[in-house]
Write a protein that holds these residues in place. Sequence first.
Motif, short mmCIF file in Angstrom:
data_model
loop_
_atom_site.label_atom_id
_atom_site.label_comp_id
_atom_site.label_asym_id
_atom_site.label_seq_id
_atom_site.Cartn_x
_atom_site.Cartn_y
_atom_site.Cartn_z
N SER A 186 58.54 -132.67 43.93
CA SER A 186 59.51 -131.61 44.20
C SER A 186 58.85 -130.65 45.17
CB SER A 186 59.92 -130.85 42.93
OG SER A 186 58.90 -129.95 42.54
N TRP A 187 59.62 -129.81 45.80
CA TRP A 187 58.99 -128.82 46.69
C TRP A 187 58.34 -127.70 45.88
CZ3 TRP A 187 56.21 -128.16 50.45
CH2 TRP A 187 56.06 -126.94 51.11
N THR A 188 58.84 -127.47 44.66
CA THR A 188 58.14 -126.53 43.78
C THR A 188 56.72 -127.03 43.54
OG1 THR A 188 60.23 -125.91 42.75
CG2 THR A 188 58.23 -125.46 41.49
N LEU A 235 54.73 -126.37 46.76
CA LEU A 235 54.28 -124.98 46.88
C LEU A 235 53.07 -124.73 45.98
CD1 LEU A 235 57.77 -123.26 46.86
CD2 LEU A 235 56.12 -123.10 48.74
N THR A 279 64.40 -115.22 48.49
CA THR A 279 64.06 -116.64 48.45
C THR A 279 64.32 -117.18 47.06
OG1 THR A 279 62.29 -118.26 48.86
CG2 THR A 279 61.62 -116.16 47.90
N MET A 280 64.06 -118.46 46.92
CA MET A 280 64.16 -119.08 45.61
C MET A 280 62.87 -118.74 44.83
SD MET A 280 63.21 -122.25 44.10
CE MET A 280 63.77 -122.72 42.48
N SER A 298 58.98 -119.86 45.29
CA SER A 298 58.07 -119.37 46.33
C SER A 298 57.05 -118.43 45.69
CB SER A 298 58.83 -118.61 47.42
OG SER A 298 59.97 -119.31 47.86
N ILE A 341 59.09 -117.53 54.45
CA ILE A 341 60.17 -118.41 54.01
C ILE A 341 61.15 -118.55 55.16
CG2 ILE A 341 61.76 -118.89 52.10
CD1 ILE A 341 59.07 -117.87 51.02
N ILE A 375 64.28 -118.87 55.62
CA ILE A 375 65.43 -118.81 54.73
C ILE A 375 66.75 -119.11 55.47
CG2 ILE A 375 66.07 -116.34 54.88
CD1 ILE A 375 65.50 -118.31 51.62
N ASP A 423 57.24 -121.81 53.58
CA ASP A 423 58.20 -122.49 52.71
C ASP A 423 59.42 -122.78 53.57
OD1 ASP A 423 60.26 -123.18 51.02
OD2 ASP A 423 59.82 -121.65 49.50
N ALA A 426 61.74 -125.06 52.96
CA ALA A 426 62.65 -125.88 52.15
C ALA A 426 64.04 -125.99 52.77
CB ALA A 426 62.76 -125.28 50.74
N GLN A 427 64.51 -124.87 53.36
CA GLN A 427 65.90 -124.81 53.82
C GLN A 427 66.04 -125.07 55.31
OE1 GLN A 427 67.58 -121.09 52.50
NE2 GLN A 427 67.07 -121.46 50.36
N SER A 469 61.76 -129.24 51.14
CA SER A 469 62.29 -129.74 49.86
C SER A 469 63.17 -130.96 50.11
CB SER A 469 63.14 -128.65 49.19
OG SER A 469 63.85 -129.18 48.09
N ASN A 504 65.31 -131.88 47.46
CA ASN A 504 66.25 -131.90 46.33
C ASN A 504 67.67 -132.15 46.82
OD1 ASN A 504 67.86 -129.58 46.63
ND2 ASN A 504 66.44 -128.29 45.50
N LYS A 510 69.57 -130.09 49.58
CA LYS A 510 68.97 -129.75 50.87
C LYS A 510 69.52 -130.71 51.95
CE LYS A 510 66.97 -126.25 49.18
NZ LYS A 510 65.83 -126.14 48.31
N GLY A 564 62.20 -134.16 45.31
CA GLY A 564 61.03 -134.50 46.11
C GLY A 564 60.67 -133.39 47.07
C1 LIG Z 1 64.98 -125.47 47.23
C2 LIG Z 1 63.92 -124.47 47.46
C3 LIG Z 1 62.68 -124.51 46.81
C4 LIG Z 1 62.37 -125.47 45.70
O1 LIG Z 1 62.48 -126.80 46.07
P1 LIG Z 1 62.65 -127.94 44.91
O2 LIG Z 1 62.49 -129.21 45.68
O3 LIG Z 1 64.01 -127.76 44.35
O4 LIG Z 1 61.58 -127.73 43.91
C5 LIG Z 1 61.72 -123.57 47.16
N1 LIG Z 1 61.95 -122.64 48.10
C6 LIG Z 1 63.14 -122.54 48.72
C7 LIG Z 1 63.32 -121.48 49.76
C8 LIG Z 1 64.17 -123.43 48.41
O5 LIG Z 1 65.35 -123.31 49.01
#
Ligand SMILES: *Cc1c(COP(=O)(O)O)cnc(C)c1O
Length: 427
Positions: free
Chosen positions: A84-86, A89, A110-111, A114, A156, A158, A182, A184-185, A206, A208, A211, A218
């Motif tokens: 996962s991206w968590t 991080l 952010t989520m 982070s 981030i 974002i 980060d 992810a987005q 990310s 997930n 995304k 993942g």
């Molecule tokens: C989705 C997201 C994450 C977490 O990613 P996962 O793959 O769901 O664990 C972290 N940071 C941001 C900014 C995200 O949008």
Amino acid sequence: MTRPGKPQELAIDGGQPMITKAWPLRNTYGKEEEEAALRVIRSGCLSRFQGSWGADFLGGPEVRAFEEKCAAYFSKKHAITVNSWTSGLTAMMGAIHLEPGDEVITSPWTMCASATSILHWNAIPVFADIDPSTFCIDPRSVQERITEKTRAILAIDIFGQSADMVALRAIADAHDLYLLSDCAQAPGAVHHNQFAGTYADIGGYSLNYHKHIHTGEGGILVTDDDDLALRMQMIRNHAEAIVEDANYRDISNMVGFNFRMGEIEAAFGSCQLEKLSGQVARRQEIAQILNDGLAQLPGLVPPLVADGNTHVYYIYGMKLELNELSRDRAWIYEALAGEGVPGIAQTYVNVHLLPMFQQKIAYGKAGYPWTHPGRESSVDYRKGICPVAEYLNDASYLGLETCVHEMSDEDLDLIVAAFHKVWRYCV
Ligand SMILES: *Cc1c(COP(=O)(O)O)cnc(C)c1O
């Protein structure tokens, strides 16, 4: 019997909603992914990771192939997959030699992962405010937050565009800090001719399911640094058990996890990567249609794309100029939702206001890591420290999810029409 409402009357006042269709979730996968998953199942190998130092420490053939493709795609020396991206991080923060009580400056918009990735290594998240035009961390606010305990900046990207990595790099270099991303987005977004996420010492994406592209769950880490890559590979796979065999000397924070990606997900990911540019292009078309359709509405500010950036619109993030409107955001949000606009949101996140930070309760009840002996932290998380992020969240932000549902051009025309209908009642 319900009264058949007049079309021009708002749905929240009993009129007909502009949009009544059901919104299927966006589906990014098809025949290629099905075949890839089946190929892996038939191979008899769903994972080949072993938590011992040897040929299989870095995973099976699909994981390695996907990582090679990602490294090539993002033009980075190393790409490391995680479950996962968590997890990504958390591995990133473990890799950068944090000591308990060290500070990492990040954004509150952010989520939550982070910030928790910092806490997982007993380091202290410090929140800098965001830029009101991009929603990304404001380098001037970062500069103000630097102390002798600062070790890193976590930017981030974002909603789908990069933070100002040129300014952040200058600050990081001047203070000998790691610069992390980060992203992810924002996979596939461009920042000064390079992919977002690749300016940092470590960045990543990310995978997930909501995304741009996904493997169910993942993540992908990217870096050019050999030692940071190795540390993240070790943290991914029970670091403590292999440091000796690997002859790796700096064992601090080599407390490992199982962050390993499976072979099916990796095979899936290889197919998805080829679809990234198409997914990005469609999100950009959607944003263009919205920009054109909403441009005339007073008091509505569409997403601003900073110089040197492209935006990949994970979220189409807008702002309300409330002095130009006769209604507040809650009313506008209810009216738009009533008209059937999908994925509309009136808040995002102010991570610093979560109970964990307000009460400084993370590990145990006694305030650890803020109470770490000799490195006690009096960092301020009170409301008021990030006025831009707080005002957006409290009053003026309005978002439209553009990665959750499939939206045709006709759907977008209806969404634009719903905004125009609502706006007749609030200017
Ligand atoms: C989705 C997201 C994450 C977490 O990613 P996962 O793959 O769901 O664990 C972290 N940071 C941001 C900014 C995200 O949008």
